[in-house]
Write a protein that holds these residues in place. Structure first.
Motif, short mmCIF file in Angstrom:
data_model
loop_
_atom_site.label_atom_id
_atom_site.label_comp_id
_atom_site.label_asym_id
_atom_site.label_seq_id
_atom_site.Cartn_x
_atom_site.Cartn_y
_atom_site.Cartn_z
N GLY A 85 0.45 12.08 45.21
CA GLY A 85 -0.56 10.87 45.00
C GLY A 85 0.68 10.15 44.36
O GLY A 85 -0.06 8.50 45.44
N TYR A 86 1.59 8.94 43.68
CA TYR A 86 1.51 7.61 43.89
C TYR A 86 2.45 7.37 44.71
O TYR A 86 2.23 6.32 45.97
CB TYR A 86 2.87 7.94 43.06
N HIS A 87 3.54 8.72 45.50
CA HIS A 87 3.64 7.89 47.38
C HIS A 87 2.91 7.94 48.30
O HIS A 87 2.98 6.86 48.75
CB HIS A 87 5.10 8.30 47.03
N ARG A 88 3.06 9.36 48.35
CA ARG A 88 2.06 9.25 50.06
C ARG A 88 0.83 8.96 49.60
O ARG A 88 0.08 8.15 51.17
CB ARG A 88 1.72 10.76 50.07
N LEU A 89 -0.62 9.07 48.53
CA LEU A 89 -1.16 8.82 49.16
C LEU A 89 -1.76 7.39 48.45
O LEU A 89 -2.26 6.10 48.81
CB LEU A 89 -2.58 9.12 47.83
N PHE A 90 -1.42 6.85 47.13
CA PHE A 90 -1.86 4.95 46.36
C PHE A 90 -0.63 4.42 47.00
O PHE A 90 -1.06 2.66 47.34
CB PHE A 90 -0.95 5.32 45.19
N THR A 91 0.86 4.57 47.58
CA THR A 91 1.76 3.20 47.87
C THR A 91 1.47 3.41 49.22
O THR A 91 0.77 1.99 50.23
CB THR A 91 2.93 3.73 48.25
N HIS A 92 1.67 4.59 50.28
CA HIS A 92 1.54 4.17 51.51
C HIS A 92 0.21 4.66 52.28
O HIS A 92 -0.34 4.68 53.64
CB HIS A 92 3.16 4.80 52.84
N ARG A 93 -1.02 4.98 51.35
CA ARG A 93 -2.32 5.43 52.60
C ARG A 93 -2.60 5.98 52.99
O ARG A 93 -2.70 6.17 54.22
CB ARG A 93 -2.43 4.29 52.55
N VAL A 121 3.31 1.84 41.88
CA VAL A 121 3.06 1.62 43.56
C VAL A 121 4.22 -0.19 44.31
O VAL A 121 4.10 -0.03 44.61
CB VAL A 121 1.63 1.45 44.33
N ALA A 122 3.50 -0.61 43.08
CA ALA A 122 4.60 -2.57 43.95
C ALA A 122 6.10 -2.29 43.54
O ALA A 122 6.44 -2.90 44.51
CB ALA A 122 3.41 -3.31 42.76
#
Length: 334
Positions: A85-93, A121-122
């Protein structure tokens, strides 16, 4: 503290010009630093004390199958919430997902106690922009040479940087997230999600054992110990895997792979692979490299809950691979 600049010194590179008005990429204020110290004490220091208390509580309530099941299950779901969630989806899409999946991953990632999704993410996008250079919030390689410098860098990147640091401007680093009203609503409830991640194992422990001691034991092992274990696994990616491990792909920073920890980190320890191809949903890149985070994405895709799952082409990976002489392997494409 290493990597933290005083508020009065902001390099020119830390400004983005919007129209004719420069906009700061990072923010530093006493109010934000107070919030950072509070979060550091609540969610970084308290789990250490909670783990010590859990060990002491064994004299009152020995650990059983329930505690081990709570520790494992809560570690898995919150760990996947962070990496998928945090890393692969929200940060890097690296993939797209159904709204229900987006909400569940945001909640599970929040329960890990690593920070609200927009702030996380920021910070991570800032890390990729400045990785192992001035401005990187948690590089271990900016504290000088020699053993003393390396140890100071590891301590900073693993744990101490969170006490006080410049806050990335979310308007600059996460505009896509702050435009997502549903996700912002989840993010605003961050402290409630963390509390839920502690209350659920306490409730299960109390119901199973039919006692307050069972509830306290569930809180310890499924809550605070789980948080302690997951945090140090994630922080080791920031610290040790920017100093030790293999470096098979060309990248502008010192990211490393630690494949032996792939299962423990849900695939995050293929860290050089990730920095070389940050838009890839697969960190292992090959089927034989264990990557549980990518397995979950593939399962979601098979169920129609995820799509546009990105991976680099074989030609791109070959062009970026470092040969034995330490140089990028020659490309076979025109």
């Amino acid at each position: 503290m290493v990597g933290v600049r005083p508020a009065t010194h902001v390099p020119e590179s830390d400004f983005e010009t919007v129209g004719s008005t420069p906009r700061k990429k990072t923010i530093s204020s006493p109010y934000l630093h107070r919030l950072q110290r509070r979060h550091f004490l609540l969610f970084d220091v308290l789990p250490i004390a909670g783990t010590a208390a859990a060990l002491a509580f064994l004299t009152v309530h020995p650990i059983g199958v329930t505690e081990l099941a709570l520790l494992f299950s809560m570690w898995v779901v919150t760990g996947l919430g962070v990496t998928v969630g945090y890393h692969r989806l929200f940060t890097h899409r690296t993939f797209k997902a159904a709204p229900s999946v987006v909400a569940v991953l945001a909640v599970l990632g929040s329960m890990a106690g690593q920070g609200g999704v927009v702030s996380w993410v920021a910070l991570h996008r800032r890390h990729h922009e400045c990785s192992d250079r001035e401005g990187d919030p948690h590089s271990p390689n900016l504290a000088g040479g020699g053993l003393k410098g390396r140890l100071r860098g590891l301590a900073h990147s693993h744990f101490l940087w969170m006490r006080r640091h410049e806050y990335p401007n979310v308007v600059h680093y996460a505009p896509d997230l702050i435009r997502n009203r549903a996700l912002v609503r989840v993010a605003r409830l961050y402290y409630y999600w963390v509390a839920l991640g502690l209350a659920l194992p306490a409730l299960v422990g109390g119901l199973v054992y039919q006692s307050w001691a069972g509830a306290v034991s569930g809180l310890f092992w499924g809550g605070l110990v789980r948080m302690f274990v997951l945090e140090h696994i994630i922080w080791a990616i920031n610290s040790f895997l920017h100093m030790f491990g293999t470096h098979p792909y060309e990248s502008r920073e010192n990211s490393r792979n630690g494949g032996i920890f792939a299962l423990l980190t849900f695939g995050e320890s293929w860290h050089n692979n990730h920095h070389a191809f940050p838009d890839s949903s697969s960190f292992g890149l090959s089927w034989y490299r264990l990557d549980p985070g990518y397995w979950l994405i593939k399962i979601l895709a098979l169920g129609g809950l995820a799509w546009d799952v990105k991976r680099p082409s074989e030609e791109r990976m070959k062009a970026s691979r470092i040969s034995r002489n330490g140089k990028p392997a020659p490309s076979t494409t025109a």
